[in-house]
Design an enzyme around this catalytic site. Structure first.
Site, PDB file in Angstrom:
ATOM      1  N   GLY A 131       7.069  -0.070   4.780  1.00  0.00           N
ATOM      2  CA  GLY A 131       6.665  -1.440   5.110  1.00  0.00           C
ATOM      3  C   GLY A 131       5.556  -1.935   4.214  1.00  0.00           C
ATOM      4  N   ALA A 132       4.877  -2.962   4.675  1.00  0.00           N
ATOM      5  CA  ALA A 132       3.814  -3.557   3.889  1.00  0.00           C
ATOM      6  C   ALA A 132       2.622  -2.618   3.775  1.00  0.00           C
ATOM      7  CB  ALA A 132       3.384  -4.875   4.507  1.00  0.00           C
ATOM      8  N   GLU A 133       2.283  -1.960   4.849  1.00  0.00           N
ATOM      9  CA  GLU A 133       1.077  -1.146   4.793  1.00  0.00           C
ATOM     10  C   GLU A 133       1.303   0.306   5.156  1.00  0.00           C
ATOM     11  OE1 GLU A 133      -1.923  -1.825   7.644  1.00  0.00           O
ATOM     12  OE2 GLU A 133      -0.538  -2.179   9.278  1.00  0.00           O
ATOM     13  N   ASP A 190       0.950  -9.226  15.794  1.00  0.00           N
ATOM     14  CA  ASP A 190       2.013  -9.347  14.796  1.00  0.00           C
ATOM     15  C   ASP A 190       3.361  -9.408  15.501  1.00  0.00           C
ATOM     16  OD1 ASP A 190       3.243  -9.511  12.326  1.00  0.00           O
ATOM     17  OD2 ASP A 190       3.106  -7.376  11.882  1.00  0.00           O
ATOM     18  N   ILE A 225      12.055   6.618   7.031  1.00  0.00           N
ATOM     19  CA  ILE A 225      12.958   5.618   7.622  1.00  0.00           C
ATOM     20  C   ILE A 225      12.558   4.190   7.267  1.00  0.00           C
ATOM     21  CG2 ILE A 225      13.866   6.984   9.543  1.00  0.00           C
ATOM     22  CD1 ILE A 225      11.781   5.597  11.367  1.00  0.00           C
TER      23      ILE A 225
END
Ligand SMILES: Nc1ncnc2c1ncn2[C@@H]1O[C@H](COP(=O)(O)OP(=O)(O)OP(=O)(O)O)[C@@H](O)[C@H]1O
Ligand SMILES: Nc1ncnc2c1ncn2[C@@H]1O[C@H](COP(=O)(O)OP(=O)(O)OP(=O)(O)O)[C@@H](O)[C@H]1O
Ligand SMILES: [Mg+2]
Ligand SMILES: [Mg+2]
Lengths: 228, 330
Positions: free
Chosen positions: A20-22, A136, A17
């Site tokens: 992301g970045a990490e 975050d 789904i």
């Protein structure tokens, strides 16, 4: 099933789904329940030692913060499983809208955004009251569900800290996101947010005065260096 | 209309520079004079301004000579309006105003940071990049969105350049210590865990510096330098990756003195590859402050038909942020 094959099983039967970045996120079925598996992937740019440490620390941090917050009745997904050797966790699936996109697509009326911001201020105050710093805070990490109720996700950068400075920085990071991504709504959103934050956070006076100081300083890094 | 030329004047900090570019953004001349501040990190505003005032006439003359031009051949003047040191900025602005007034030339105040950004974009041939500035004065991640250049991440305390230079000074390496640290770090073998400072897309480096400094004398300096670099760069690349996934750009432009570091560049490339994103960095000489960056932005203003400012309104703004500047050419 072979040991360590659980992750592969879930990935094979899940639907991605988000990338992301990490981490990669999959919608899976976990013992009959719709769930989300968040898998922190290897990053080739960092050395092995750091890569492993970061993935383990984040997975552990996220699992424990979500669990802690959930126990205190804060709106977060329920933690279902965590594997610190393979860097993934499984949590309840939240059926809703990511706030960032919802605001950008203008699906909420002005007053509705204000209502969300108010709930959010209270929620972050509650989180800070149990000494969890989200780390975050962005509108991309908030899911709106059951009408206008905000849920908080993505605790990978969370920290356990009680000092007002850490809480002030958490809020300041959020302010920056509003500034760069939701320029139009920023003022109204932040005013509503900080109002309920103030009403609910312990030690809110100290936190907000630090927030104001950081806002002043953060902008003028250049000048501070020049003077040094 | 024939070729048009803009003369750019830079004077935000230690460098006084004049450059001329044409309307294709070719560099016609580029002259700089850097104040010698000794082996220190900071700079003295007064001495800097004195230096700039002293060298201004000859730097200007040399820039015109190099281009084989007369001041009357110039079509517009641009100067760095800030952010920077007031006394230093005033020298550049004064020279620019004098030329604009005497020779009736349009005048454009330019944001110094936008100079770095647009020069990076221009020289790399990028259309819509994420720009990462890493120097002694800056550590920021910027992207163009909703009509402005906006900051998507930056250091919350010291810059990456400061981190390198301050650590270097503690092990007896003179300013600027970055290049030597890179060399020493190459000999490091063992990674020592150090404070990893990331807040959202922002970097925190002071804890890392303190930690690295207190290890000096207790373990090999090569290992410390190596671990310091790995930690600091991983934080920056991670922050960049986060910003990248938020703004979905297809190019990363790396600029500032620390961009010369090959380890950093390679890490950035490795990260970008996984996202199908291009990375470029500038030639060394364009990472430091220069007049070209100012002239390029002046030319962009002129070509987009943006109204120049009247001489009496040509001010300096010591604290201006990139977000405050309208960008008519994008
Ligand atoms: N529990 C959940 N229920 C439904 N959707 C979720 C859930 N957790 C995450 N998502 C979806 O996946 C997206 C990414 O999740 P998350 O923010 O946790 O990861 P990330 O942003 O990739 O992590 P990071 O920012 O640390 O790289 C969210 O924006 C949301 O759309
Ligand atoms: N190979 C390298 N590795 C790491 N750091 C480096 C390297 N080369 C240069 N640096 C660092 O770059 C910095 C100098 O950068 P630069 O000349 O762009 O700008 P500055 O004058 O420090 O700041 P600014 O231009 O932002 O005002 C110094 O901190 C120096 O140590
Ligand atoms: Mg997220
Ligand atoms: Mg500069």
């Amino acid at each position: 099933m072979e040991i360590g094959g659980l992750l592969e099983y879930f990935l094979e039967n899940g639907v991605m789904i988000s990338k992301g970045a990490e981490s990669n996120l999959y919608k899976i079925s976990y013992y009959g329940k719709v769930a989300v598996l968040k898998y922190r992937v290897e990053k080739k740019y960092r050395i092995k030692e750091l890569d492993v440490k970061i993935r383990r620390r984040r997975t552990f941090g996220e699992a424990s913060s979500i669990h802690e917050a959930w126990k205190k009745g804060i709106n977060v997904p329920r933690l279902l499983y965590a594997d610190l050797e393979r860097y993934y966790l499984i949590m309840e699936y939240l059926e809703g809208e990511v706030l960032r996109e919802a605001i950008l697509k203008k699906i909420y009326a002005y007053e509705e955004i204000g209502e969300i911001a108010s709930s959010l201020g209270e929620m972050i105050a509650n989180l800070h009251n149990i000494d969890i710093i989200h780390g975050d805070l962005t509108t991309a990490n908030i899911i709106i569900k059951d009408g206008l109720k905000p849920y908080l996700i993505d605790f990978g950068l969370s920290e356990r800290r009680s000092d007002p400075e850490a809480k002030a920085v958490d809020i300041e990071m959020f302010y920056r996101v509003l500034e760069s991504t939701h320029t139009e709504e920023r003022e109204m959103f932040f005013n509503a947010f900080i109002q309920t934050y103030k009403e609910n956070a312990l030690n809110s006076k100290e936190i907000i005065s630090r927030f104001n100081r950081i806002r002043r300083m953060g902008r003028y890094i250049e000048e501070r260096r020049r003077r040094s | 209309m024939g070729r048009r030329y803009v003369l750019g004047i830079e004077s935000t900090a230690h460098t006084f520079a004049v450059a001329i570019v044409d309307d294709k953004l070719n560099v016609i001349s580029d002259v700089r004079d850097v104040v010698r501040s000794g082996e220190t990190l900071g700079i003295d505003p007064k001495l800097t301004a004195e230096h700039h005032a002293n060298v201004a006439p000859q730097v200007l003359e040399k820039a015109l000579n190099e281009a084989g031009m007369d001041i009357t051949d110039i079509d517009a003047v641009a100067y760095s309006m800030g952010p920077g040191l007031g006394p230093a900025l005033r020298i550049g602005a004064t020279v620019a105003r004098a030329i604009a007034h005497k020779f009736k030339k349009p005048l454009y105040p330019v944001h110094h940071g936008i100079g770095h950004i647009e020069l990076t974009s221009t020289l790399l041939g990028f259309k819509d990049p994420l720009v990462v500035i890493v120097s002694g004065g800056h550590t920021s991640i910027l992207s163009f969105n909703l009509g402005r250049w906006r900051t998507y991440g930056e250091t919350l305390d010291i810059t990456l350049g400061n981190l390198m230079d301050m650590f270097a000074r503690k092990i007896g390496i003179p300013f600027p210590g970055g290049p030597k640290i890179e060399e020493i770090a190459r000999k490091g073998r063992k990674y020592i865990e150090m404070p990893y400072g990331i807040k959202g897309n922002n970097m925190v480096y002071s804890g890392l510096l303190t930690y690295a400094i207190q290890l000096i004398g207790r373990t090999s300096v090569e290992d410390i330098a190596y671990s310091l670099q790995e930690t600091a760069f991983t934080v920056l690349v991670e922050a960049t990756e986060r910003a990248l996934t938020q703004v979905s750009k297809k190019e990363i432009g790396l600029t500032g003195g620390v961009a010369s570091n090959d380890r950093l560049y390679n890490m950035m490339c490795s990260m970008a590859r996984e996202h199908g994103v291009k990375v470029g960095r500038l030639e060394k000489k364009y990472n430091s402050d220069n007049g070209v960056q100012i002239a390029v932005v002046g030319m962009l203003y002129m070509k987009s038909g943006y109204a120049p400012v009247p001489v009496e309104e040509a001010v300096i703004k010591q604290r201006i942020r990139v977000e405050e500047v309208e960008i008519p050419w994008r």
